[in-house]
Design a protein around this motif. Structure first.
Motif, PDB file in Angstrom:
ATOM      1  N   ARG A  35       0.836  -1.210   0.000  1.00  0.00           N
ATOM      2  CA  ARG A  35       0.000   0.000   0.000  1.00  0.00           C
ATOM      3  C   ARG A  35       0.865   1.253   0.000  1.00  0.00           C
ATOM      4  NH1 ARG A  35      -2.768   2.688   4.220  1.00  0.00           N
ATOM      5  NH2 ARG A  35      -1.906   1.186   5.689  1.00  0.00           N
ATOM      6  N   GLY A  36       1.901   1.265   0.842  1.00  0.00           N
ATOM      7  CA  GLY A  36       2.813   2.403   0.872  1.00  0.00           C
ATOM      8  C   GLY A  36       3.620   2.530  -0.408  1.00  0.00           C
ATOM      9  N   LEU A  37       3.984   1.375  -0.967  1.00  0.00           N
ATOM     10  CA  LEU A  37       4.721   1.385  -2.241  1.00  0.00           C
ATOM     11  C   LEU A  37       3.885   2.019  -3.346  1.00  0.00           C
ATOM     12  CD1 LEU A  37       7.485   0.235  -3.271  1.00  0.00           C
ATOM     13  CD2 LEU A  37       6.195  -1.718  -4.122  1.00  0.00           C
ATOM     14  N   LEU A  41       4.070   5.715  -5.765  1.00  0.00           N
ATOM     15  CA  LEU A  41       3.825   5.809  -7.203  1.00  0.00           C
ATOM     16  C   LEU A  41       2.741   6.840  -7.501  1.00  0.00           C
ATOM     17  CD1 LEU A  41       4.275   4.899 -10.067  1.00  0.00           C
ATOM     18  CD2 LEU A  41       2.835   2.904  -9.648  1.00  0.00           C
ATOM     19  N   TRP A  42       1.677   6.880  -6.656  1.00  0.00           N
ATOM     20  CA  TRP A  42       0.618   7.868  -6.880  1.00  0.00           C
ATOM     21  C   TRP A  42       1.175   9.287  -6.783  1.00  0.00           C
ATOM     22  CZ3 TRP A  42      -1.642   4.295  -8.891  1.00  0.00           C
ATOM     23  CH2 TRP A  42      -2.300   3.237  -8.280  1.00  0.00           C
ATOM     24  N   GLU A  43       2.140   9.508  -5.873  1.00  0.00           N
ATOM     25  CA  GLU A  43       2.708  10.847  -5.720  1.00  0.00           C
ATOM     26  C   GLU A  43       3.372  11.302  -7.015  1.00  0.00           C
ATOM     27  OE1 GLU A  43       2.274  12.858  -3.380  1.00  0.00           O
ATOM     28  OE2 GLU A  43       1.886  11.785  -1.517  1.00  0.00           O
ATOM     29  N   ILE A  44       4.126  10.420  -7.658  1.00  0.00           N
ATOM     30  CA  ILE A  44       4.817  10.784  -8.897  1.00  0.00           C
ATOM     31  C   ILE A  44       3.810  10.952 -10.031  1.00  0.00           C
ATOM     32  CG2 ILE A  44       6.546  10.061 -10.582  1.00  0.00           C
ATOM     33  CD1 ILE A  44       7.716  10.849  -7.883  1.00  0.00           C
ATOM     34  N   ILE A  45       2.841  10.025 -10.104  1.00  0.00           N
ATOM     35  CA  ILE A  45       1.831  10.112 -11.164  1.00  0.00           C
ATOM     36  C   ILE A  45       1.006  11.377 -11.009  1.00  0.00           C
ATOM     37  CG2 ILE A  45      -0.270   9.043 -12.068  1.00  0.00           C
ATOM     38  CD1 ILE A  45       0.942   6.316 -11.385  1.00  0.00           C
ATOM     39  N   ASP A  46       0.639  11.719  -9.769  1.00  0.00           N
ATOM     40  CA  ASP A  46      -0.197  12.903  -9.542  1.00  0.00           C
ATOM     41  C   ASP A  46       0.500  14.188  -9.960  1.00  0.00           C
ATOM     42  OD1 ASP A  46      -2.297  11.409  -8.676  1.00  0.00           O
ATOM     43  OD2 ASP A  46      -2.016  11.794  -6.539  1.00  0.00           O
TER      44      ASP A  46
END
Length: 701
Positions: A35-37, A41-46
């Motif tokens: 979940r943390g991993l 990824l969501w941070e970079i995609i966002d």
């Protein structure tokens, strides 16, 4: 007194920069598992999505590499490469090494964005054993690398690796120019390897979660093209056989999202409601001297809503703020629900006589029944309750959303166009039917509770109830026809087993309205006997039986009746299925009397399929035993003697029951709509495409 009781200032620790992130990663990404991993990824995609949301760049490409790294490439403006004056560092190094640094603090770079706190990219960098960033800007390709947040250069061999020799940088800004970019081409490419020292061994990127997030984002930003490539060849995934690529692009935006979320039969078309409003907000503004001062700022909030009603009663609602999902709602959701209820109450009251609504008031749940909606609002610097961004807290948004929705929805509900008017009429009838069902369920709740044998006068006359008051141990058998009922009455244990016969094939509730179902004698009797109500008002605690067993004949008609019954339970008594309290009886197909030489007593063997029959006969022949001809073949439950039915199907000591469960509700929704819905063409295609798989000899089995 403890030996080390001294405690003063030198015992305090001050964690500087990214050191704090590595010391307490859970504070920033929630956990160090998969979940943390995925959160990293969501941070970079966002960050890439925020560029697209601002109108820069229409493509994002995400690649999962076999070496465990992940790469995100966009066609946005690219991270600034010039020197940031206050720190003397390049924009790239500031973004990836400084917490609370970025272009989303009201500097005018982003009118609306998902990023707010300026910690996303720097947190990912701190928790990566290696991160490479390339920026295409000004006709050049700029590159910078980091190891666990520290800038420097890797001495790579044939391919980049976090284990390659690393030389920390002594330069003020080690931003290398490694190539030329095509004229007018801009963007950012980030590739990173998650640090194995931080994340647990089993942590892995989920392709399914990535696809779901990419699909959702593509719906929210019409025209945005998101490509997901999986090069890992992981067993059990679609990419196990080789590299797989999936592209998500939806020009219809949230209107297509609504159609994707609900495959059920629609009552209305997808209604699109859009509008905006402005409000003043007093916020701290960062000045050129680096200090903040409180100022009144004019904000604009854009509202975009797509909604549709279906024949069922389930509500599917998704809300977003600047493409950030807000699963726990917030001010935008409360404004939407208030306006929705107000608009419908006004219309029902003005048409009360035609709708036969009486003086009762429509409640929120009546309107939400069968509704699928996607609500998005866009505004600068939204206020969320906490770092998780699950609840929107900006209070002015409630008023703006309520005004837009009430105005536009009232216009829809009072439209004079013939097609629109017909949809509104059907919708209002559905809402009033839900209201009546709710009021009826509340009124009769006491009567629907468990009754003993002396209190069954309000139950259907054909119900053969049991004597037990213990709900957990009681069982309701739904039997097919009066012939099976007669045998079952003799076979059951009347202490805890109740019987309810149904006449053949009941109403297909997938195609019927709530009023049709309540008017149908078989469906109404079944709902009344189960005792928990129906639809949204179903109360599992009020159910009168611990188990409901569908006992139909082992033929095609029996299978059809069982499917119709399951459709009723799935649509209107789903908590019973979700609790694992609905079962299908497994009656035998054959009865074999095996004869053994020298033994007077014959052994009775029951088989439940043709395959099992032939295997049993082969075993008897191998053992040198014979059997009585002809073998008895049961066409229906009524052909069994009471003791045979009890032994094989009803006695808990010997019977076999199949528990009905729902592994995936959305998949079950699609199957029920395909097999039982009003749309014939998809069902016909399904039957034709699977015709070759049917064994004709099993048609009557």
């Amino acid at each position: 007194m403890p030996a080390n009781s001294e405690y003063n200032a030198r015992h305090l620790s001050v964690l500087e920069g990214l050191e704090a992130v590595r010391k307490r990663p859970g504070m920033y990404i929630g956990s160090t598992d998969s979940r943390g991993l995925m959160h990293c990824l969501w941070e970079i995609i966002d960050n890439s999505v925020d560029e697209a949301l601002a109108g820069y760049g229409q493509s994002i490409e995400i690649t999962l590499h076999p070496d465990g790294s992940v790469e995100v490439e966009d066609s946005g403006r690219g991270i600034p490469v010039d020197v940031e004056p206050r720190t003397g560092l390049s924009g790239v190094e500031v973004v990836f090494t400084k917490l609370h640094a970025g272009g989303k603090f009201g500097g005018g770079s982003y009118a609306a964005s998902g990023g707010l706190h300026g910690v996303g990219a720097s947190v990912v960098n701190a928790l990566s054993s290696r991160l490479d960033v390339q920026v295409l800007r000004g006709g050049k390709v700029h590159q910078m690398s980091f190891r666990r947040g520290e800038p420097g250069r890797f001495q790579d061999g044939s391919r980049p690796s976090p284990d390659a020799p690393f030389e920390p940088s002594t330069d003020a800004s080690p931003l290398d120019v490694v190539g030329k970019a095509k004229r007018g081409q801009t963007g950012t490419r980030v590739r990173y390897w998650a640090d194995e020292q931080i994340f647990i061994k089993d942590a892995a990127f989920s392709a399914d979660d990535l696809h779901a997030r990419a699909r959702q984002t593509a719906y929210l930003i019409p025209g945005l093209r998101i490509t997901v490539k999986d090069l890992r060849r992981r067993p059990g995934t679609p990419g196990a056989e080789g590299p797989v690529e999936e592209v998500f692009q939806y020009d219809g935006g949230i209107s297509e999202f609504v159609e994707h979320l609900t495959p059920a039969t629609p009552v209305t078309d997808v209604w699109r409601i859009q509008g905006s409003g402005s409000f003043k907000e007093r916020v701290p503004v960062l000045g050129e001297d680096g200090r903040t001062a409180m100022q009144d700022v004019q904000r604009t909030c854009e509202v975009d809503l797509a909604l549709r009603w279906d024949v069922g009663y389930d509500t599917v609602f998704r809300s977003f703020v600047n493409i950030i999902a807000t699963p726990k709602g917030g001010t935008h959701q409360s404004g939407f629900e208030a306006a929705l209820l107000k608009a419908f109450r006004t219309q029902v009251e003005s048409n009360a006589r035609r709708l036969k609504a009486g003086s009762d008031k429509v409640e929120k749940d009546d309107v939400l029944a069968g509704m699928t909606a996607v609500l998005t609002v866009r505004l600068a610097e939204p206020q969320f309750e906490g770092q998780t961004k699950e609840i929107l807290g900006t209070s002015a948004v409630r008023r703006i959303v309520a005004q837009v929705v009430e105005k536009e929805l009232t216009a829809r509900l009072t439209a004079t166009a013939r097609a629109q008017k017909q949809q509104v009429h059907v919708l209002l009838e559905k809402v009033v039917a839900e209201m009546k069902s709710r009021i009826s369920a509340r009124t009769h709740k006491e009567n629907q509770r468990r009754k003993n044998a002396l209190e069954t006068s309000t139950m259907p006359a054909k119900l053969a109830d049991c004597r037990s008051n213990d709900v957990a141990s009681s069982e309701l058998f739904i039997v097919e026809g009066d012939s099976a009922l007669g045998t079952a009455k003799l076979a059951r244990s009347s202490d805890f087993q109740a019987l309810l016969p149904i006449r053949g094939k009941i109403l297909n509730v997938q195609k019927a309205s709530v009023s049709d179902i309540l008017a149908n004698a078989e469906c109404a009797a079944l709902i009344q006997v189960v005792g928990g109500g129906a639809g949204r008002s179903f109360d599992l605690d009020a159910a009168r039986y611990g188990k409901v067993v569908l006992m139909t004949d082992a033929d095609v008609d029996g299978a059809h009746i069982r499917t119709l019954l399951l459709t009723l339970f799935f649509r209107y008594m789903r908590p019973m299925v979700e609790a694992g309290r609905v079962f299908a009886a497994v009656p035998p197909l054959h009865r074999i009397e095996a004869v053994t030489k020298g033994v007077k007593e014959r052994e009775v063997i029951y088989t439940y399929s043709e395959q099992e029959l032939y295997a049993t006969l082969a075993r008897l022949e191998k053992e040198g035993r014979s059997y009585k001809e002809p073998i008895q073949r049961y066409k229906g439950l009524g052909e069994m003697d009471a003791d045979q039915l009890a032994e094989t199907t009803m006695d808990p000591r010997h019977r076999t029951l199949r528990r009905v469960n729902i592994a995936e509700v959305e998949a079950a929704e699609r199957v029920f709509d395909l097999l039982m819905g009003s749309s014939v063409a998809p069902r016909k295609d399904f039957i034709v495409s699977h015709a070759d798989e049917l064994d004709r000899e099993r048609i009557d089995a």
